[in-house]
Write an enzyme that holds these catalytic residues in place. Sequence first.
Site, PDB file in Angstrom:
ATOM      1  N   HIS A  85       5.496 -19.020  12.412  1.00  0.00           N
ATOM      2  CA  HIS A  85       5.185 -17.598  12.596  1.00  0.00           C
ATOM      3  C   HIS A  85       3.917 -17.223  11.824  1.00  0.00           C
ATOM      4  O   HIS A  85       2.984 -16.648  12.386  1.00  0.00           O
ATOM      5  CB  HIS A  85       6.383 -16.774  12.125  1.00  0.00           C
ATOM      6  CG  HIS A  85       6.216 -15.301  12.222  1.00  0.00           C
ATOM      7  ND1 HIS A  85       6.828 -14.537  13.203  1.00  0.00           N
ATOM      8  CD2 HIS A  85       5.496 -14.430  11.472  1.00  0.00           C
ATOM      9  CE1 HIS A  85       6.494 -13.276  13.045  1.00  0.00           C
ATOM     10  NE2 HIS A  85       5.685 -13.174  11.987  1.00  0.00           N
ATOM     11  N   GLU A  86       3.899 -17.589  10.549  1.00  0.00           N
ATOM     12  CA  GLU A  86       2.743 -17.215   9.730  1.00  0.00           C
ATOM     13  C   GLU A  86       1.485 -17.945  10.192  1.00  0.00           C
ATOM     14  O   GLU A  86       0.400 -17.370  10.220  1.00  0.00           O
ATOM     15  CB  GLU A  86       3.007 -17.518   8.247  1.00  0.00           C
ATOM     16  CG  GLU A  86       4.142 -16.711   7.617  1.00  0.00           C
ATOM     17  CD  GLU A  86       3.967 -15.206   7.761  1.00  0.00           C
ATOM     18  OE1 GLU A  86       2.800 -14.738   7.844  1.00  0.00           O
ATOM     19  OE2 GLU A  86       4.980 -14.488   7.816  1.00  0.00           O
TER      20      GLU A  86
ATOM     21  N   PRO B  70      -1.373   9.028  -3.888  1.00  0.00           N
ATOM     22  CA  PRO B  70      -0.782   8.826  -5.212  1.00  0.00           C
ATOM     23  C   PRO B  70      -1.507   7.734  -5.990  1.00  0.00           C
ATOM     24  O   PRO B  70      -1.956   6.752  -5.409  1.00  0.00           O
ATOM     25  CB  PRO B  70       0.649   8.374  -4.910  1.00  0.00           C
ATOM     26  CG  PRO B  70       0.885   8.634  -3.481  1.00  0.00           C
ATOM     27  CD  PRO B  70      -0.423   8.763  -2.800  1.00  0.00           C
ATOM     28  N   GLY B  71      -1.606   7.941  -7.276  1.00  0.00           N
ATOM     29  CA  GLY B  71      -2.137   6.893  -8.148  1.00  0.00           C
ATOM     30  C   GLY B  71      -3.642   6.770  -8.154  1.00  0.00           C
ATOM     31  O   GLY B  71      -4.195   5.816  -8.678  1.00  0.00           O
TER      32      GLY B  71
ATOM     33  N   ASP C 202       5.930  -6.632  12.732  1.00  0.00           N
ATOM     34  CA  ASP C 202       4.652  -6.878  13.418  1.00  0.00           C
ATOM     35  C   ASP C 202       4.592  -6.057  14.693  1.00  0.00           C
ATOM     36  O   ASP C 202       3.585  -5.415  15.002  1.00  0.00           O
ATOM     37  CB  ASP C 202       4.545  -8.355  13.810  1.00  0.00           C
ATOM     38  CG  ASP C 202       4.553  -9.271  12.600  1.00  0.00           C
ATOM     39  OD1 ASP C 202       4.164  -8.794  11.524  1.00  0.00           O
ATOM     40  OD2 ASP C 202       4.954 -10.438  12.744  1.00  0.00           O
TER      41      ASP C 202
ATOM     42  N   GLY D 111      -5.664   8.858  -9.644  1.00  0.00           N
ATOM     43  CA  GLY D 111      -6.245   9.366 -10.883  1.00  0.00           C
ATOM     44  C   GLY D 111      -6.398  10.878 -10.921  1.00  0.00           C
ATOM     45  O   GLY D 111      -7.240  11.395 -11.651  1.00  0.00           O
ATOM     46  N   LYS D 112      -5.590  11.606 -10.161  1.00  0.00           N
ATOM     47  CA  LYS D 112      -5.707  13.067 -10.160  1.00  0.00           C
ATOM     48  C   LYS D 112      -5.295  13.643 -11.506  1.00  0.00           C
ATOM     49  O   LYS D 112      -6.006  14.467 -12.091  1.00  0.00           O
ATOM     50  CB  LYS D 112      -4.836  13.671  -9.044  1.00  0.00           C
ATOM     51  CG  LYS D 112      -5.242  13.212  -7.666  1.00  0.00           C
ATOM     52  CD  LYS D 112      -4.380  13.810  -6.584  1.00  0.00           C
ATOM     53  CE  LYS D 112      -2.951  13.327  -6.645  1.00  0.00           C
ATOM     54  NZ  LYS D 112      -2.816  11.900  -6.333  1.00  0.00           N
TER      55      LYS D 112
ATOM     56  N   GLY E 297      -5.419  13.891  -2.999  1.00  0.00           N
ATOM     57  CA  GLY E 297      -5.636  12.464  -2.795  1.00  0.00           C
ATOM     58  C   GLY E 297      -4.344  11.691  -2.821  1.00  0.00           C
ATOM     59  O   GLY E 297      -3.324  12.205  -3.276  1.00  0.00           O
TER      60      GLY E 297
HETATM   61  P1  ADP Z   1      -2.170  10.527  -9.680  1.00  0.00           P
HETATM   62  O1  ADP Z   1      -1.956  11.701 -10.528  1.00  0.00           O
HETATM   63  O2  ADP Z   1      -3.349  10.643  -8.775  1.00  0.00           O
HETATM   64  O3  ADP Z   1      -0.970  10.100  -8.907  1.00  0.00           O
HETATM   65  P2  ADP Z   1      -2.631   9.293 -12.178  1.00  0.00           P
HETATM   66  O4  ADP Z   1      -3.793  10.095 -12.617  1.00  0.00           O
HETATM   67  O5  ADP Z   1      -1.330   9.639 -12.769  1.00  0.00           O
HETATM   68  O6  ADP Z   1      -2.516   9.277 -10.610  1.00  0.00           O
HETATM   69  O7  ADP Z   1      -2.972   7.768 -12.441  1.00  0.00           O
HETATM   70  C1  ADP Z   1      -2.049   6.900 -13.018  1.00  0.00           C
HETATM   71  C2  ADP Z   1      -2.752   5.871 -13.875  1.00  0.00           C
HETATM   72  O8  ADP Z   1      -3.569   5.027 -13.091  1.00  0.00           O
HETATM   73  C3  ADP Z   1      -3.693   6.487 -14.864  1.00  0.00           C
HETATM   74  O9  ADP Z   1      -3.022   6.813 -16.024  1.00  0.00           O
HETATM   75  C4  ADP Z   1      -4.721   5.400 -15.083  1.00  0.00           C
HETATM   76  O10 ADP Z   1      -4.275   4.472 -16.036  1.00  0.00           O
HETATM   77  C5  ADP Z   1      -4.765   4.708 -13.752  1.00  0.00           C
HETATM   78  N1  ADP Z   1      -5.888   5.201 -12.941  1.00  0.00           N
HETATM   79  C6  ADP Z   1      -5.780   5.832 -11.759  1.00  0.00           C
HETATM   80  N2  ADP Z   1      -6.983   6.118 -11.257  1.00  0.00           N
HETATM   81  C7  ADP Z   1      -7.886   5.697 -12.158  1.00  0.00           C
HETATM   82  C8  ADP Z   1      -9.311   5.722 -12.216  1.00  0.00           C
HETATM   83  N3  ADP Z   1     -10.038   6.255 -11.217  1.00  0.00           N
HETATM   84  N4  ADP Z   1      -9.901   5.189 -13.293  1.00  0.00           N
HETATM   85  C9  ADP Z   1      -9.179   4.642 -14.282  1.00  0.00           C
HETATM   86  N5  ADP Z   1      -7.848   4.599 -14.291  1.00  0.00           N
HETATM   87  C10 ADP Z   1      -7.179   5.097 -13.246  1.00  0.00           C
HETATM   88 ZN    ZN Z   2       4.671 -11.656  11.161  1.00  0.00          ZN
END
Ligand code: ADP
Ligand code: ZN
Length: 661
Positions: A480-481, A260-261, A557, A263-264, A258
């Site tokens: 522009h905007e 980044p970020g 754009d 929740g993996k 998935g």
């Molecule tokens: P990944 O490993 O996918 O890059 P992380 O698991 O490290 O992302 O997520 C980073 C932080 O974001 C987590 O520590 C949490 O605080 C928050 N977070 C991400 N996804 C979720 C989720 N589905 N529910 C709650 N918190 C989340």
């Molecule tokens: Zn623009």
Amino acid sequence: MEDNNQRQLLETSDGKQHRKKEAEPGLHTGENNNNSKKKFTFSIWYFIIVFILIIIFNNLFFSSHLNEAISIDYSQFKEYINDGRIVQVAFDGDQYIGYGFTKQDVAAAVQTLHEIAETKQIPSTIDTTAIVAYQTYMIDDPTFVPLLDEKGVEYYATEPAEPSVFSYLISALGPVIIFLIFYAWLSRKMAGGAQGVMSFSQNKSKLVAENDTGIRFADVAGEDEAKAELEEVVDFLKNPARYTEMGARIPKGVLLVGPPGTGKTLLAKAVAGEAGVPFFRMSGADFVEMFVGGGAARVRDLCKQGKEKSPCIIFIDEIDAIGRKRSDASIGGNDEREQTLNQLLVEMDGFDSRTGVIILGATNRAEVLDPALLRPGRFDRQVLVDKPDLDGREAILKIHTKNMKLDSGVNLRKIAQGAAGLAGADLANICNEAALQAVRLRHESVTQEDFEEAIEKSIAGLQRKSRVLDEKERIRVAYHETGHALTAYLTPGSSPVSKISIIPRGFGALGYTLQYPTEDRFLLSESELLGSVDVMLGGRAAEEVIFDDISTGASNDISRASDTVRQMITDYGMSEKFRNMTLPKTNSGIEGVSGGREYSEATQQYIDNETEKILNNRYSHVLENLKTNREALETIAKALLEKEVLEGNEFEALAKQFAVK
Ligand code: ADP
Ligand code: ZN
Ligand code: MG
């Protein structure tokens, strides 16, 4: 005290190793090492203490020697002999000791003293060293002995002062001891280094199993499908017998894929937390080592430990660092990474399904992984951890605002709507930013505005009010905007404008127009895609309408618009000629090097022409629209220049009043 000293010594000699050891007291290899170190430092201290004692004793001994002799010059010594003040001379090593009395005098005096002591009944302790004597250093003077003879001075050589045992020990053993200490220190350091090379994988503190990650599925919001799949994994770990009895094979590897970020990492921890099993965690980059073979050794180690602690979870984060397709390595080669990957494959084959070790991997680039890693028997399960939908975002916000003091007017649903396209980590960050903002502005509690500000910050970068725009530039940005916003308003099916701003943010963006989709979109129709292209072109078109001149401000754009149109032709089969047919590109497999295309040169020509044609068509369409709505464009731009920011409803009101759809 003693303990403290030991620690200090260790720290200075090899601080790193020591600290690592402290961090993993439970590791078997670590414990042995620790003991031997303790013994070793003890012996060093033993030596040092003995050494100091020797010096002290020695000083005491020497200082008592002849402390009563008065030091005089040689010439004076001779004079004293001449005038008869010295009548007895002892040749003592390199010095003469002169006494004002003969040996017989002393014997007689001692005798009388004894007698007196006896008659008077007092203890007779006579300290002969207290007798005043003169001392000088020898000079090679041939007239000295004749002078003594001439004056009838009694002279003799004393037995050379017996060198003290201690001083002898010091002179003989001191250097040896120092050398030994130095040698031991050096060899230990070298051994430590060598050990580091051969089994550093065991010393990695990250290899310590976490027994409870403290994370449960309840801490992960959204991601319901992923959670459902992983719940099964938890069940494998909890009740392996149920599956083996049925003859089912427990999967060895589960890959979390998935953006980044999302929740993996969090999910992997939750699996371990729910199953209540040890959790070994390593990042793919940890395997990539300076020494060839280090990564492979580390994999071997990790898997060995995993088997010992089974059932358990081994989590390899960012697995693409080692798991990339092996054939890619033709440029620059990467033997080390390949070896590591091979070792991982071998180890995974070695696990049988009864071992109870499940390897979790996480990556945001599953497409670069080696196919061998993905085949059944290895990471045979892939769990998609995607960006959260509206409900998911709201749930994530709920989790991260649990411990916050929220204003009663805070509407999490609305915040979630405004945060379309953001991942869990972004949302967590937004919550924190909002709280920080509330503290900064001395709010009683975190308000809706704080959240909105935080969202804008994370979408468009930090607000930079300090960056002052030239008035001419400001006017251009405003038009522009407004062009973007007005085009969005005029385009049927386009998401409503929620905010226009000409406050510069971060780098690059001088102004921005936000459109919040009312719902999440997974499908876009052809007309919607073209509508989005229109909105992207609206900025430049407005500049042309007003100033009859265009600027560089629209470069982003334009590139986005061109990409969209090109994708429509090649990927979505939306061109006239290649309707319902994709025009794929092959992947060269090497990053940064584009592959060949699987269509003819003529087709490429067609794509270029068609892209140009469509973009030009859209542009003239937008230009026409804005020309007919010039009044609206000017009114809204002026309002924007005045207020810097227009909220969605303010814009809507003005547009309704002046624009004609
Ligand atoms: P990944 O490993 O996918 O890059 P992380 O698991 O490290 O992302 O997520 C980073 C932080 O974001 C987590 O520590 C949490 O605080 C928050 N977070 C991400 N996804 C979720 C989720 N589905 N529910 C709650 N918190 C989340
Ligand atoms: Zn623009
Ligand atoms: Mg992660």
